[in-house]
Design a protein around this motif. Structure first.
Motif, PDB file in Angstrom:
ATOM      1  N   ARG A  98      -7.458   2.946  10.943  1.00  0.00           N
ATOM      2  CA  ARG A  98      -8.080   2.432   9.721  1.00  0.00           C
ATOM      3  C   ARG A  98      -7.134   2.544   8.536  1.00  0.00           C
ATOM      4  N   GLU A  99      -6.507   3.723   8.356  1.00  0.00           N
ATOM      5  CA  GLU A  99      -5.599   3.922   7.224  1.00  0.00           C
ATOM      6  C   GLU A  99      -4.394   2.994   7.296  1.00  0.00           C
ATOM      7  N   LEU A 100      -3.852   2.800   8.500  1.00  0.00           N
ATOM      8  CA  LEU A 100      -2.715   1.894   8.672  1.00  0.00           C
ATOM      9  C   LEU A 100      -3.086   0.489   8.205  1.00  0.00           C
ATOM     10  N   GLU A 101      -4.226  -0.003   8.658  1.00  0.00           N
ATOM     11  CA  GLU A 101      -4.630  -1.358   8.285  1.00  0.00           C
ATOM     12  C   GLU A 101      -4.985  -1.448   6.804  1.00  0.00           C
ATOM     13  N   GLU A 102      -5.701  -0.455   6.282  1.00  0.00           N
ATOM     14  CA  GLU A 102      -6.074  -0.487   4.869  1.00  0.00           C
ATOM     15  C   GLU A 102      -4.848  -0.547   3.953  1.00  0.00           C
ATOM     16  N   GLU A 103      -3.862   0.296   4.232  1.00  0.00           N
ATOM     17  CA  GLU A 103      -2.732   0.437   3.313  1.00  0.00           C
ATOM     18  C   GLU A 103      -1.632  -0.597   3.530  1.00  0.00           C
ATOM     19  N   THR A 104      -1.494  -1.122   4.749  1.00  0.00           N
ATOM     20  CA  THR A 104      -0.378  -2.031   5.024  1.00  0.00           C
ATOM     21  C   THR A 104      -0.804  -3.415   5.510  1.00  0.00           C
ATOM     22  N   GLY A 105      -2.033  -3.554   5.969  1.00  0.00           N
ATOM     23  CA  GLY A 105      -2.442  -4.817   6.559  1.00  0.00           C
ATOM     24  C   GLY A 105      -1.944  -5.001   7.983  1.00  0.00           C
ATOM     25  N   TYR A 106      -1.454  -3.922   8.602  1.00  0.00           N
ATOM     26  CA  TYR A 106      -0.964  -3.986   9.985  1.00  0.00           C
ATOM     27  C   TYR A 106      -1.939  -3.274  10.920  1.00  0.00           C
ATOM     28  N   LYS A 107      -2.045  -3.805  12.138  1.00  0.00           N
ATOM     29  CA  LYS A 107      -2.803  -3.150  13.206  1.00  0.00           C
ATOM     30  C   LYS A 107      -1.812  -2.679  14.256  1.00  0.00           C
ATOM     31  N   ALA A 108      -2.142  -1.558  14.887  1.00  0.00           N
ATOM     32  CA  ALA A 108      -1.288  -1.004  15.942  1.00  0.00           C
ATOM     33  C   ALA A 108      -1.849  -1.383  17.305  1.00  0.00           C
ATOM     34  N   GLY A 109      -0.981  -1.905  18.166  1.00  0.00           N
ATOM     35  CA  GLY A 109      -1.370  -2.152  19.548  1.00  0.00           C
ATOM     36  C   GLY A 109      -1.415  -0.867  20.346  1.00  0.00           C
ATOM     37  N   SER A 125      -7.645  25.244   4.822  1.00  0.00           N
ATOM     38  CA  SER A 125      -8.386  25.376   6.086  1.00  0.00           C
ATOM     39  C   SER A 125      -8.324  24.106   6.925  1.00  0.00           C
ATOM     40  N   ASN A 126      -7.833  23.023   6.365  1.00  0.00           N
ATOM     41  CA  ASN A 126      -7.861  21.755   7.086  1.00  0.00           C
ATOM     42  C   ASN A 126      -6.580  21.511   7.880  1.00  0.00           C
ATOM     43  N   HIS A 127      -6.572  20.397   8.585  1.00  0.00           N
ATOM     44  CA  HIS A 127      -5.427  20.041   9.434  1.00  0.00           C
ATOM     45  C   HIS A 127      -4.985  18.605   9.174  1.00  0.00           C
ATOM     46  N   LEU A 128      -3.732  18.371   9.466  1.00  0.00           N
ATOM     47  CA  LEU A 128      -3.117  17.056   9.387  1.00  0.00           C
ATOM     48  C   LEU A 128      -2.829  16.600  10.812  1.00  0.00           C
ATOM     49  N   HIS A 129      -3.262  15.385  11.146  1.00  0.00           N
ATOM     50  CA  HIS A 129      -3.050  14.811  12.463  1.00  0.00           C
ATOM     51  C   HIS A 129      -2.054  13.662  12.311  1.00  0.00           C
ATOM     52  N   VAL A 130      -0.979  13.695  13.088  1.00  0.00           N
ATOM     53  CA  VAL A 130       0.100  12.714  12.968  1.00  0.00           C
ATOM     54  C   VAL A 130       0.097  11.793  14.179  1.00  0.00           C
ATOM     55  N   PHE A 131       0.171  10.480  13.912  1.00  0.00           N
ATOM     56  CA  PHE A 131       0.151   9.470  14.961  1.00  0.00           C
ATOM     57  C   PHE A 131       1.341   8.541  14.828  1.00  0.00           C
ATOM     58  N   LEU A 132       1.863   8.120  15.957  1.00  0.00           N
ATOM     59  CA  LEU A 132       2.881   7.081  16.042  1.00  0.00           C
ATOM     60  C   LEU A 132       2.165   5.765  16.280  1.00  0.00           C
ATOM     61  N   ALA A 133       2.486   4.744  15.479  1.00  0.00           N
ATOM     62  CA  ALA A 133       1.899   3.410  15.637  1.00  0.00           C
ATOM     63  C   ALA A 133       2.988   2.447  16.095  1.00  0.00           C
ATOM     64  N   GLU A 134       2.737   1.786  17.228  1.00  0.00           N
ATOM     65  CA  GLU A 134       3.698   0.834  17.794  1.00  0.00           C
ATOM     66  C   GLU A 134       2.997  -0.489  18.083  1.00  0.00           C
ATOM     67  N   ASP A 135       3.791  -1.500  18.445  1.00  0.00           N
ATOM     68  CA  ASP A 135       3.269  -2.837  18.733  1.00  0.00           C
ATOM     69  C   ASP A 135       2.427  -3.341  17.556  1.00  0.00           C
ATOM     70  N   LEU A 136       3.061  -3.392  16.393  1.00  0.00           N
ATOM     71  CA  LEU A 136       2.370  -3.737  15.154  1.00  0.00           C
ATOM     72  C   LEU A 136       2.146  -5.239  15.017  1.00  0.00           C
ATOM     73  N   THR A 137       0.981  -5.584  14.490  1.00  0.00           N
ATOM     74  CA  THR A 137       0.627  -6.967  14.195  1.00  0.00           C
ATOM     75  C   THR A 137       0.118  -7.028  12.763  1.00  0.00           C
ATOM     76  N   SER A 138       0.658  -7.959  11.986  1.00  0.00           N
ATOM     77  CA  SER A 138       0.247  -8.091  10.589  1.00  0.00           C
ATOM     78  C   SER A 138      -0.999  -8.949  10.465  1.00  0.00           C
ATOM     79  N   THR A 139      -1.979  -8.429   9.697  1.00  0.00           N
ATOM     80  CA  THR A 139      -3.148  -9.234   9.334  1.00  0.00           C
ATOM     81  C   THR A 139      -2.883  -9.940   8.011  1.00  0.00           C
ATOM     82  N   GLY A 140      -1.878  -9.446   7.258  1.00  0.00           N
ATOM     83  CA  GLY A 140      -1.534 -10.017   5.967  1.00  0.00           C
ATOM     84  C   GLY A 140      -2.444  -9.590   4.833  1.00  0.00           C
TER      85      GLY A 140
END
Length: 188
Positions: A98-109, A125-140
């Motif tokens: 969701r954050e990837l698409e909201e901020e960049t207009g790209y979706k990850a395959g 007390s909270n945590h940060l979760h890190v993800f690699l996004a590949e096979d990107l497609t632009s929604t524009g």
């Protein structure tokens, strides 16, 4: 991974004997925890309680897709990987997409979890979760929140590595995310 904790470490643990909310905002809550050590030492320890966050590392060819935004604490612009707060009850992977698409207009395959860390275990007390996004497609189309002003750009991976820790790349958690990415890349 090897477990480095053993029975001798039990004496390092503290127990909570009460807590009190000191400040509650829309983003976090400050809580005083009254804790006691194994040996009987006790005191109040202050913790910032907030929802978990995600950072997404979008890889496009040999580039990273990055965002530029104003950071109020730094009082400056910052170049960062896309990311944000996980909504209540939301799965971290769904939040990353969701954050990837909201901020960049790209979706990850393809999304791959690289790891989770605590931003500062002494204070948060909270945590940060890190993800690699590949096979990107632009929604524009970006889908920014009303108070979110973000420009995105592609930067060669080597330039991001060289820039981390400079005024353009001041965010410490971005360095952590980059480290998790490089560890995964080097172990392939």
């Amino acid at each position: 991974m090897k477990n480095y904790f053993d029975e001798n470490d039990e004496k390092l643990k503290w127990t909570e004997h009460g807590k009190k909310s000191l400040l509650k905002t829309i983003v976090f809550e400050v809580i005083a925890h009254h804790n006691k050590s194994y040996s009987g030492v006790e005191g109040d320890y202050y913790v910032m309680d907030a929802r978990d966050w995600v950072i997404v590392i979008p890889v496009k060819n040999n580039n990273f897709l990055m965002v530029k935004q104003w950071r109020h604490g730094e009082k400056a612009l910052s170049i960062e990987f896309p990311g944000g707060v996980i909504d209540e009850g939301e799965n971290p992977e769904i939040a990353a997409a969701r954050e990837l698409e909201e901020e960049t207009g790209y979706k990850a395959g393809k999304l791959t979890k690289l790891g989770s860390v605590n931003p500062n275990p002494a204070l948060f007390s909270n945590h940060l979760h890190v993800f690699l996004a590949e096979d990107l497609t632009s929604t524009g189309i970006q889908h920014l929140d009303d108070d979110e002003f973000v420009n995105y750009l592609e930067i060669p991976q080597q330039e991001v590595c060289e820039g981390m820790g400079t005024p353009q790349f001041p965010h410490g958690l971005m360095g952590t995310a980059l480290c998790l990415y490089l560890c995964k890349k080097n172990n392939q």
